[in-house]
Design an enzyme around this catalytic site. Structure first.
Site, short mmCIF file in Angstrom:
data_model
loop_
_atom_site.label_atom_id
_atom_site.label_comp_id
_atom_site.label_asym_id
_atom_site.label_seq_id
_atom_site.Cartn_x
_atom_site.Cartn_y
_atom_site.Cartn_z
CB CYS A 1 -15.66 -9.76 7.70
SG CYS A 1 -16.16 -8.04 7.74
CB CYS B 1 -14.58 -4.11 10.47
SG CYS B 1 -15.91 -4.88 9.54
CD GLU C 1 -4.58 0.80 -3.83
OE1 GLU C 1 -3.78 1.44 -3.13
OE2 GLU C 1 -5.81 0.91 -3.77
CG ASP D 1 -1.14 3.37 6.02
OD1 ASP D 1 -1.59 4.03 6.96
OD2 ASP D 1 -0.80 3.86 4.92
CB CYS E 1 -13.41 -5.38 6.90
SG CYS E 1 -12.84 -6.50 8.19
CB CYS F 1 -16.24 -8.56 11.72
SG CYS F 1 -14.65 -7.93 11.19
CG ASP G 1 -1.79 1.20 1.27
OD1 ASP G 1 -1.64 2.03 2.18
OD2 ASP G 1 -2.60 1.36 0.34
ZN LIG Z 1 -14.93 -6.86 9.14
#
Ligand SMILES: [Zn+2]
Length: 429
Positions: A381, A397, A330, A407, A378, A400, A231
């Site tokens: 999840c 998140c 990316e 980062d 996330c 969850c 990242d």
């Molecule tokens: Zn999550």
């Protein structure tokens, strides 16, 4: 560059009539060949020594050394090799590989032998069997690797009732890096070189020391399937991690921030000066008037160049250390104006170019993904929501409860194979 991988072999040979050959019988054959190899080596040394004596007597009489070709009508190793055309069961290319090696060894130490500094080589019982690179053929069937080793000459094939000179083995692949090496030998990324088959007395097993070579000096045991997600610049210039690994590489970029602040302050004061300057710079156009400012831009560019070199080097070292054959990033072309990146003006393009270049040198593949939602998703999840980030540096998140450095969470997402396609699908729902 040459490298060696040690392979345990499992006998997989059938005879001419299609019956399985017991591994003990194959071992007996290999020991026979080993015995013959040892004899050939010791006899070769003997021939070399005789020629050496002849040559030195010749020198005493004629004050010059004879030419091998005049005396032997071959080179020395060619002459010696000719002596073993019959009387053994070794595949001829392997036999001449052995003879050439012995003659080379003799010549390297010839003067020491003559002076008595070294005693003449005597080869012991446990000799490896030399394999010419053309005697080795690799094959993969349903994910299992087999190797065919041409070991026997015509006499040997007949004696053991085999179909041809090859003996087939299944390769016991003990880990993924071995598998990667074999795969690359198969697809010609690596070239198989002359290798050795040797008996490991501890393991009581014949092993193949397979020698392979490649052009550039790269670390090619890296696992292509192991992806390092990188990242760039949400909070730090670089945060990188492997999916599921708690450990990470974070480059905090404090030096950039310090440098930038210093430079900005200097730039502003210089621009102010330029406006009111009454010295010789006035009247020579904007470029001349702002000369010190441009010099600062150069300084920034140099600083950035040095820092990006350093960061990319650190990243690649981290990837190699963690056996990552793939780096995923990316594709940031076109998103340089994104406001929440670490430094808007920092050239990510330059950083990525340097990473890509160094990755290539290290034998690491670089994969670019579409830069969408990797910071809002996330990594545990898969839940995507922009409110997953209560503060810039933290990811929490809402579904969850997973909470981590933003980062790091983004790098975890980026380390997932085909994450952009996965995100596209998740957004469709
Ligand atoms: Zn999550």
């Amino acid at each position: 560059m040459n490298k060696v991988v040690k392979l345990a072999l499992i006998c997989n040979q059938i005879d001419k009539d299609g019956n399985d050959v017991d591994y003990k019988d194959i071992y007996k054959i290999l020991w026979d060949l080993q015995y013959q190899t040892r004899n050939i080596k010791n006899k070769s040394i003997q021939y070399c020594w005789e020629y050496s004596n002849f040559s030195s007597d010749y020198y005493k009489e004629n004050h010059e050394y004879p030419k091998e070709k005049d005396i032997l009508s071959y080179t020395l190793s060619g002459f010696v090799n000719d002596k073993f055309k019959t009387g053994n069961e070794l595949y001829s290319a392997n036999c001449s590989t052995t003879v050439r090696a012995v003659c080379g060894e003799f010549k390297n130490s010839e003067s020491d032998f003559r002076k008595g500094n070294k005693s003449i080589i005597s080869y012991k019982t446990n000799q490896p069997l030399d394999l010419h690179n053309k005697s080795i053929k690799l094959e993969s069937v349903n994910g299992i690797f087999y190797i065919y080793l041409k070991l026997l000459n015509r006499g040997g094939v007949k004696k053991y009732n085999f179909k041809n000179s090859e003996i087939k083995f299944k390769i016991y692949v003990r880990d993924n890096s071995t598998k990667v090496i074999l795969q690359r030998c198969l697809d010609d990324t690596y070239k198989i070189s002359a290798s050795k088959l040797l008996y490991n007395q501890k393991k009581k097993q014949w092993m193949l020391n397979l020698v392979y070579s490649f052009d550039n000096d790269v670390n090619n045991n890296l696992d292509k399937e192991k992806i390092l997600g990188v990242d760039l610049g949400i909070h730090y210039p670089i945060c990188a991690s492997v999916y599921g690994d708690y450990s990470r590489l974070t480059i905090d970029g404090g030096e950039i921030e310090n440098f930038r602040r210093k430079v900005e302050a200097r730039k502003i004061s210089l621009l102010k000066q330029g406006k009111n300057c009454g010295d010789g710079r006035i009247g020579h156009g904007i470029a001349t008037r702002n000369l010190p400012v441009y010099k600062i831009e150069d300084k920034i560019a140099r600083f950035r160049d040095t820092a990006n070199h350093k960061y990319s080097r650190t990243l690649i070292e981290y990837a190699v250390k963690n056996n990552c054959g793939t780096i995923q990033m990316e594709d940031l072309t076109g998103v340089t104006n994104e406001s929440n990146r670490f430094l808007k003006n920092w050239s990510y393009y330059d950083l990525q170019t340097k990473i890509e270049y160094k990755a290539k040198e290290a034998g690491i593949e670089v994969v670019y993904i579409k830069p969408r939602y990797t910071s809002q998703r996330c990594s545990k999840c898969g839940f995507i929501d922009k409110n997953n980030r209560p503060v810039q540096a933290r990811f929490s998140c809402l579904k969850c409860g997973y909470s981590e450095n933003a980062d790091y969470n983004a790098s975890q997402n980026i380390s997932i194979k085909d994450i952009d396609k996965i995100i596209d699908k998740e957004k469709e729902k």
